[in-house]
Design a protein around this motif. Sequence first.
Motif, PDB file in Angstrom:
ATOM      1  N   THR A 203      34.251  16.564  32.977  1.00  0.00           N
ATOM      2  CA  THR A 203      33.305  15.291  32.246  1.00  0.00           C
ATOM      3  C   THR A 203      33.669  14.449  31.771  1.00  0.00           C
ATOM      4  O   THR A 203      33.963  14.461  30.875  1.00  0.00           O
ATOM      5  CB  THR A 203      32.039  15.848  30.589  1.00  0.00           C
ATOM      6  OG1 THR A 203      30.846  17.652  31.963  1.00  0.00           O
ATOM      7  CG2 THR A 203      31.479  14.557  30.628  1.00  0.00           C
TER       8      THR A 203
ATOM      9  N   GLN B 265      26.884  21.192  38.621  1.00  0.00           N
ATOM     10  CA  GLN B 265      26.962  22.330  37.513  1.00  0.00           C
ATOM     11  C   GLN B 265      28.468  22.987  37.504  1.00  0.00           C
ATOM     12  O   GLN B 265      29.051  22.843  38.481  1.00  0.00           O
ATOM     13  CB  GLN B 265      26.445  24.331  38.471  1.00  0.00           C
ATOM     14  CG  GLN B 265      24.900  23.315  37.715  1.00  0.00           C
ATOM     15  CD  GLN B 265      23.694  24.841  37.922  1.00  0.00           C
ATOM     16  OE1 GLN B 265      23.801  25.563  39.266  1.00  0.00           O
ATOM     17  NE2 GLN B 265      22.728  24.986  37.254  1.00  0.00           N
ATOM     18  N   ALA B 266      28.764  23.497  36.168  1.00  0.00           N
ATOM     19  CA  ALA B 266      30.123  24.181  36.668  1.00  0.00           C
ATOM     20  C   ALA B 266      30.751  24.732  37.521  1.00  0.00           C
ATOM     21  O   ALA B 266      29.952  25.532  38.184  1.00  0.00           O
ATOM     22  CB  ALA B 266      30.407  24.861  35.324  1.00  0.00           C
TER      23      ALA B 266
ATOM     24  N   SER C   1      27.502  20.304  33.549  1.00  0.00           N
ATOM     25  CA  SER C   1      26.899  21.342  32.689  1.00  0.00           C
ATOM     26  C   SER C   1      27.787  22.874  32.712  1.00  0.00           C
ATOM     27  O   SER C   1      28.372  23.033  34.084  1.00  0.00           O
ATOM     28  CB  SER C   1      25.721  20.997  33.431  1.00  0.00           C
ATOM     29  OG  SER C   1      25.591  21.960  34.306  1.00  0.00           O
ATOM     30  N   SER C   2      27.772  23.761  31.544  1.00  0.00           N
ATOM     31  CA  SER C   2      28.370  24.652  32.109  1.00  0.00           C
ATOM     32  C   SER C   2      26.542  25.518  32.451  1.00  0.00           C
ATOM     33  O   SER C   2      25.717  25.416  32.343  1.00  0.00           O
ATOM     34  CB  SER C   2      28.840  25.225  30.707  1.00  0.00           C
ATOM     35  OG  SER C   2      27.300  24.875  29.664  1.00  0.00           O
TER      36      SER C   2
ATOM     37  N   LYS D 282      34.896  22.071  35.962  1.00  0.00           N
ATOM     38  CA  LYS D 282      34.466  22.134  34.777  1.00  0.00           C
ATOM     39  C   LYS D 282      33.603  20.942  33.876  1.00  0.00           C
ATOM     40  O   LYS D 282      33.700  19.821  34.199  1.00  0.00           O
ATOM     41  CB  LYS D 282      35.596  22.479  34.737  1.00  0.00           C
ATOM     42  CG  LYS D 282      37.079  23.124  35.215  1.00  0.00           C
ATOM     43  CD  LYS D 282      38.262  23.462  34.481  1.00  0.00           C
ATOM     44  CE  LYS D 282      39.187  24.781  35.768  1.00  0.00           C
ATOM     45  NZ  LYS D 282      40.531  24.668  35.510  1.00  0.00           N
ATOM     46  N   PRO D 283      33.161  21.956  32.794  1.00  0.00           N
ATOM     47  CA  PRO D 283      32.839  20.820  32.056  1.00  0.00           C
ATOM     48  C   PRO D 283      33.454  19.963  31.227  1.00  0.00           C
ATOM     49  O   PRO D 283      33.419  18.779  31.077  1.00  0.00           O
ATOM     50  CB  PRO D 283      31.928  21.822  30.816  1.00  0.00           C
ATOM     51  CG  PRO D 283      32.230  22.761  31.717  1.00  0.00           C
ATOM     52  CD  PRO D 283      32.981  23.347  32.211  1.00  0.00           C
ATOM     53  N   GLU D 284      35.424  20.738  31.355  1.00  0.00           N
ATOM     54  CA  GLU D 284      35.419  19.586  30.349  1.00  0.00           C
ATOM     55  C   GLU D 284      36.242  18.058  31.363  1.00  0.00           C
ATOM     56  O   GLU D 284      37.040  17.590  31.506  1.00  0.00           O
ATOM     57  CB  GLU D 284      37.325  19.857  29.937  1.00  0.00           C
ATOM     58  CG  GLU D 284      38.019  21.032  31.405  1.00  0.00           C
ATOM     59  CD  GLU D 284      37.186  22.551  30.950  1.00  0.00           C
ATOM     60  OE1 GLU D 284      36.230  22.436  30.781  1.00  0.00           O
ATOM     61  OE2 GLU D 284      38.588  23.884  31.466  1.00  0.00           O
TER      62      GLU D 284
ATOM     63  N   THR E 228      29.361  14.625  34.937  1.00  0.00           N
ATOM     64  CA  THR E 228      28.529  15.102  33.969  1.00  0.00           C
ATOM     65  C   THR E 228      28.872  16.846  34.411  1.00  0.00           C
ATOM     66  O   THR E 228      27.348  16.805  35.825  1.00  0.00           O
ATOM     67  CB  THR E 228      27.605  14.796  33.581  1.00  0.00           C
ATOM     68  OG1 THR E 228      27.290  13.690  32.752  1.00  0.00           O
ATOM     69  CG2 THR E 228      26.625  15.809  32.203  1.00  0.00           C
TER      70      THR E 228
END
Length: 122
Positions: A91, A13-14, A121-122, A87-89, A119
């Motif tokens: 990924t 998770q983020a 996730s947000s 962060k999601p970015e 990966t």
Amino acid sequence: QVQLVESGGGLVQAGGSLRLSCAGSGSRFSSYAMGWFRQAPGREREFVAGITRSGSSTNYADSVKGRFTISRDNAKNTVYLQMNTLKPEDTAVYYCAADRFLTTSHIAYAYWGQGTQVTVSS
């Protein structure tokens, strides 16, 4: 030649953390500067972090400074990438690479691992 195998990727998770490892075998591991790169779908492979042969100097992409830390243990033929505050970015598929000299250009690196998926996730 040196063979490289990455491990440690996964789903997080983020705000979470992961530690990637890259184990080297074959030629003398301490003879190589090491880099971590990443590639997201539809994007160019980009430099994340690098470390000199002795580990005395490191370099980071601006996007990961203060969050990621690269280190190496030449006795274990392993380089690490500690990733915090993900962060999601972030990924992407993460690759380690080896060459004689530390550089931020992926074109310069002669040896690559197969990659490990991260990966966030947000």
